[in-house]
Design a protein around this motif. Structure first.
Motif, mmCIF file in Angstrom:
data_model
loop_
_atom_site.group_PDB
_atom_site.id
_atom_site.type_symbol
_atom_site.label_atom_id
_atom_site.label_comp_id
_atom_site.label_asym_id
_atom_site.label_seq_id
_atom_site.Cartn_x
_atom_site.Cartn_y
_atom_site.Cartn_z
ATOM 1 N N PHE A 48 0.852 -1.177 0.000
ATOM 2 C CA PHE A 48 0.000 0.000 0.000
ATOM 3 C C PHE A 48 0.889 1.228 0.000
ATOM 4 O O PHE A 48 1.652 1.451 0.924
ATOM 5 N N ASP A 49 0.793 2.002 -1.068
ATOM 6 C CA ASP A 49 1.651 3.165 -1.220
ATOM 7 C C ASP A 49 0.838 4.241 -1.910
ATOM 8 O O ASP A 49 0.303 4.010 -2.988
ATOM 9 N N LEU A 50 0.708 5.398 -1.295
ATOM 10 C CA LEU A 50 -0.031 6.471 -1.931
ATOM 11 C C LEU A 50 0.755 6.982 -3.131
ATOM 12 O O LEU A 50 1.979 7.052 -3.098
ATOM 13 N N LEU A 64 -7.983 6.684 -6.666
ATOM 14 C CA LEU A 64 -8.473 5.790 -5.619
ATOM 15 C C LEU A 64 -7.421 4.712 -5.450
ATOM 16 O O LEU A 64 -6.978 4.116 -6.432
ATOM 17 N N VAL A 65 -6.996 4.469 -4.218
ATOM 18 C CA VAL A 65 -5.994 3.455 -3.930
ATOM 19 C C VAL A 65 -6.664 2.385 -3.082
ATOM 20 O O VAL A 65 -7.254 2.690 -2.041
ATOM 21 N N ILE A 76 -6.418 3.604 -9.112
ATOM 22 C CA ILE A 76 -7.296 3.946 -10.219
ATOM 23 C C ILE A 76 -7.305 5.470 -10.331
ATOM 24 O O ILE A 76 -7.779 6.161 -9.423
ATOM 25 N N ALA A 77 -6.764 5.985 -11.414
ATOM 26 C CA ALA A 77 -6.713 7.435 -11.618
ATOM 27 C C ALA A 77 -8.079 7.920 -12.069
ATOM 28 O O ALA A 77 -8.745 7.282 -12.875
ATOM 29 N N PHE A 154 -9.398 7.881 -1.194
ATOM 30 C CA PHE A 154 -9.512 8.917 -2.221
ATOM 31 C C PHE A 154 -8.403 9.929 -1.983
ATOM 32 O O PHE A 154 -8.282 10.486 -0.891
ATOM 33 N N VAL A 155 -7.572 10.131 -2.997
ATOM 34 C CA VAL A 155 -6.450 11.065 -2.884
ATOM 35 C C VAL A 155 -6.556 12.083 -4.010
ATOM 36 O O VAL A 155 -6.515 11.722 -5.194
ATOM 37 N N ALA A 156 -6.732 13.352 -3.632
ATOM 38 C CA ALA A 156 -6.758 14.429 -4.616
ATOM 39 C C ALA A 156 -5.315 14.740 -4.990
ATOM 40 O O ALA A 156 -4.482 14.945 -4.107
#
Length: 161
Positions: A48-50, A64-65, A76-77, A154-156
Motif C-alpha cells: 500500500f503506497d499512496l 483511488l488506492v 485507479i486514476a 480517495f487522494v486528490a
C-alpha cells in the motif's frame, strides 16, 4: 498473450482483466483513448503506497488506492471528461471488484464541479465513506470509500477547484 502482473497467469490477447485473479491487465492511457476516465496501475508486490503526481496520467485529478482487499495497492486514476466511473462485480465495471460482498452494479463515482461524488446505485451491502453508510457524498482528500470488503482511499492529486 497478456501476462497478469499480479499472479502471472497467461490471458488471451486483448483481455482487460485476468481470468485467474480478476486484476486489471495493463493500463488504459488517455493518450490512446481520449474518452478514458480511469487507469489501473498495479503495484506488483501488493504494498500500500499512496501515489505521487509522477505516477499518474497527466490529466488525473485524483486517484483511488485500494487499501484493503484482494487488489491491495491497485490505483485507479480519476480524470476529467465528465464520464462516470462504475464500481461493481460486473466484468464491464470501470472498477471491477470480484467478490460476493460487492453488488454487480454497486456504486458510481461522478465528476462534479470541483471534485467527485460517490453514489450508491442500490447495492445490497451499501457504500460507506469514512465508515458511515451513504447514498451519495462528495469525496474529500483522504476519505475512505468502502465497497463490500474493499477499502479505497480517495487522494486528490492537486486542487480540484
Amino acid at each position: 498473450m497478456a501476462i497478469c502482473n499480479e499472479c502471472g497467469f497467461e490471458n488471451p490477447e486483448g483481455a482487460r482483466f485476468c481470468s485467474s485473479c480478476g486484476v486489471p491487465i495493463g493500463m488504459t492511457s488517455s493518450a490512446d483513448d481520449p474518452t478514458a476516465l480511469h487507469t489501473s496501475i498495479i503495484v506488483p508486490d501488493g504494498s500500500f503506497d499512496l501515489p505521487s503526481v509522477e505516477d499518474l496520467p497527466p490529466n488525473a485529478l485524483a486517484t483511488l488506492v485500494i487499501r484493503q482487499g484482494p487488489k491491495k495497492g491497485s490505483r485507479i486514476a480519476l480524470e476529467g471528461g465528465g464520464q462516470d466511473v462504475t464500481i461493481g462485480r460486473h466484468p464491464e465495471s470501470s472498477i471491477f471488484l470480484d467478490d460476493v460482498t460487492v453488488s454487480r452494479r454497486h456504486a458510481v463515482v461522478q465528476p462534479v464541479d470541483g471534485g467527485f461524488l460517490v453514489r450508491d446505485v442500490g447495492s445490497l451491502n451499501g457504500t460507506y465513506v469514512n465508515q458511515e453508510r451513504v447514498e451519495e457524498q462528495i469525496l474529500n482528500n483522504g476519505d475512505e470509500l468502502q465497497v463490500g470488503k474493499f477499502k479505497l482511499v480517495f487522494v486528490a492529486v492537486g486542487s480540484l477547484n
